[in-house]
Design a protein around this motif. Structure first.
Motif, mmCIF file in Angstrom:
data_model
loop_
_atom_site.group_PDB
_atom_site.id
_atom_site.type_symbol
_atom_site.label_atom_id
_atom_site.label_comp_id
_atom_site.label_asym_id
_atom_site.label_seq_id
_atom_site.Cartn_x
_atom_site.Cartn_y
_atom_site.Cartn_z
ATOM 1 N N LEU A 87 1.307 -0.933 -0.223
ATOM 2 C CA LEU A 87 -0.140 0.063 -0.165
ATOM 3 C C LEU A 87 0.875 1.247 -0.194
ATOM 4 N N THR A 88 1.912 1.432 0.900
ATOM 5 C CA THR A 88 2.748 2.755 1.147
ATOM 6 C C THR A 88 3.645 2.931 -0.487
ATOM 7 N N GLY A 89 4.028 2.493 -0.809
ATOM 8 C CA GLY A 89 4.480 1.307 -2.395
ATOM 9 C C GLY A 89 3.284 2.490 -3.806
ATOM 10 N N ALA A 90 2.403 1.426 -3.889
ATOM 11 C CA ALA A 90 0.907 2.263 -3.967
ATOM 12 C C ALA A 90 0.623 3.654 -4.088
ATOM 13 N N HIS A 91 0.378 4.009 -3.030
ATOM 14 C CA HIS A 91 0.048 5.497 -2.778
ATOM 15 C C HIS A 91 1.580 6.025 -3.368
ATOM 16 N N ALA A 92 2.540 6.204 -3.572
ATOM 17 C CA ALA A 92 3.691 6.687 -3.569
ATOM 18 C C ALA A 92 3.374 7.021 -5.268
ATOM 19 N N LYS A 93 3.515 5.773 -5.536
ATOM 20 C CA LYS A 93 3.360 5.264 -7.117
ATOM 21 C C LYS A 93 1.291 6.469 -7.430
ATOM 22 N N ALA A 94 0.969 6.341 -7.238
ATOM 23 C CA ALA A 94 -0.276 6.840 -7.769
ATOM 24 C C ALA A 94 -0.787 9.099 -7.751
ATOM 25 N N ASN A 141 -3.757 1.231 -17.990
ATOM 26 C CA ASN A 141 -2.020 0.462 -17.719
ATOM 27 C C ASN A 141 -1.511 1.666 -16.861
ATOM 28 N N ALA A 142 -1.970 2.877 -15.816
ATOM 29 C CA ALA A 142 -1.400 3.606 -14.830
ATOM 30 C C ALA A 142 -1.508 2.714 -14.012
ATOM 31 N N VAL A 143 -2.802 2.541 -13.638
ATOM 32 C CA VAL A 143 -3.686 1.864 -12.284
ATOM 33 C C VAL A 143 -2.683 0.205 -12.025
ATOM 34 N N ASP A 144 -2.874 0.150 -13.585
ATOM 35 C CA ASP A 144 -1.454 -1.375 -13.014
ATOM 36 C C ASP A 144 -0.394 -0.986 -13.286
ATOM 37 N N LYS A 145 0.023 0.057 -13.765
ATOM 38 C CA LYS A 145 1.467 0.050 -12.228
ATOM 39 C C LYS A 145 2.035 0.421 -10.962
ATOM 40 N N VAL A 146 0.583 0.862 -10.971
ATOM 41 C CA VAL A 146 0.418 1.211 -9.090
ATOM 42 C C VAL A 146 -0.030 0.244 -8.628
ATOM 43 N N ILE A 147 -0.955 -0.244 -8.459
ATOM 44 C CA ILE A 147 -1.600 -1.847 -7.987
ATOM 45 C C ILE A 147 -0.180 -3.144 -8.190
ATOM 46 N N LYS A 148 0.893 -3.048 -9.040
ATOM 47 C CA LYS A 148 1.260 -3.929 -9.807
ATOM 48 C C LYS A 148 2.107 -4.712 -8.383
ATOM 49 N N GLY A 149 2.215 -5.209 -7.924
ATOM 50 C CA GLY A 149 2.268 -6.485 -6.656
ATOM 51 C C GLY A 149 1.461 -7.208 -5.847
ATOM 52 N N ALA A 150 0.021 -6.712 -5.698
ATOM 53 C CA ALA A 150 -0.583 -6.804 -5.116
ATOM 54 C C ALA A 150 -1.365 -7.870 -5.745
ATOM 55 N N ARG A 151 -2.172 -8.235 -5.558
ATOM 56 C CA ARG A 151 -2.854 -9.638 -5.618
ATOM 57 C C ARG A 151 -4.743 -9.737 -5.749
#
Length: 154
Positions: A87-94, A141-151
């Motif tokens: 979540l921390t990583g996804a937040h920063a990417k978003a 595509n941008a959202v996919d990059k943000v949530i990469k690593g989540a299941r």
């Protein structure tokens, strides 16, 4: 933000043709939440999307007896889960991609209204938020990059 739809093969079709969105709505939940928390957080996270991006809201519903119902989001909401670090990583990417983002922190479980919720988030710096959920909307595509690593949520 633009939210266009096309038939799955990219060719305009009839009213029953499959619809494919060039945008995505994704909710990412921390994997240690109780069931009731997951449902509550998901509802809160997507609730503001239509006020900022009105084109994601469809037309009102009506049943065969002409009973009117509220409109809903017009595209699926995909729900994912991950560890706190995800979540921390996804937040920063978003945020770095300037995507429409909503957050839910652990502090919000102790509040009971919108004013106190906003104050709880405002009291903590961006990098110190104890995120338990976030929602992201934007180009697929941008959202996919943000949530990469989540299941996908089970």
């Amino acid at each position: 933000m633009r939210n266009t739809t096309t038939q799955a093969d990219g060719v305009p079709g009839g009213e029953h043709a499959p619809v494919r969105f060039d945008t995505k709505i994704a909710v990412l939940l921390r994997d240690d939440l109780e069931s009731w928390q997951r449902l509550n957080v998901t509802a809160f996270l997507v609730s503001g999307l239509g006020t900022v991006v009105p084109e994601v809201v469809g037309e009102p519903y009506e049943d065969a007896d002409a009973t009117a119902y509220l409109p809903m989001l017009r595209q699926p909401v995909l729900v994912f889960e991950g560890a706190k670090e995800t979540l921390t990583g996804a937040h920063a990417k978003a945020l770095s991609r300037s995507l429409a983002t909503s957050v839910f922190t652990s502090d919000l479980f102790a509040t009971g209204n919108d004013r106190d919720n906003r104050a709880a988030v405002r009291a903590v710096g961006r990098d110190a938020l104890d995120l338990v959920g976030l929602a992201v909307y934007g180009p697929r595509n941008a959202v996919d990059k943000v949530i990469k690593g989540a299941r996908m949520h089970p």
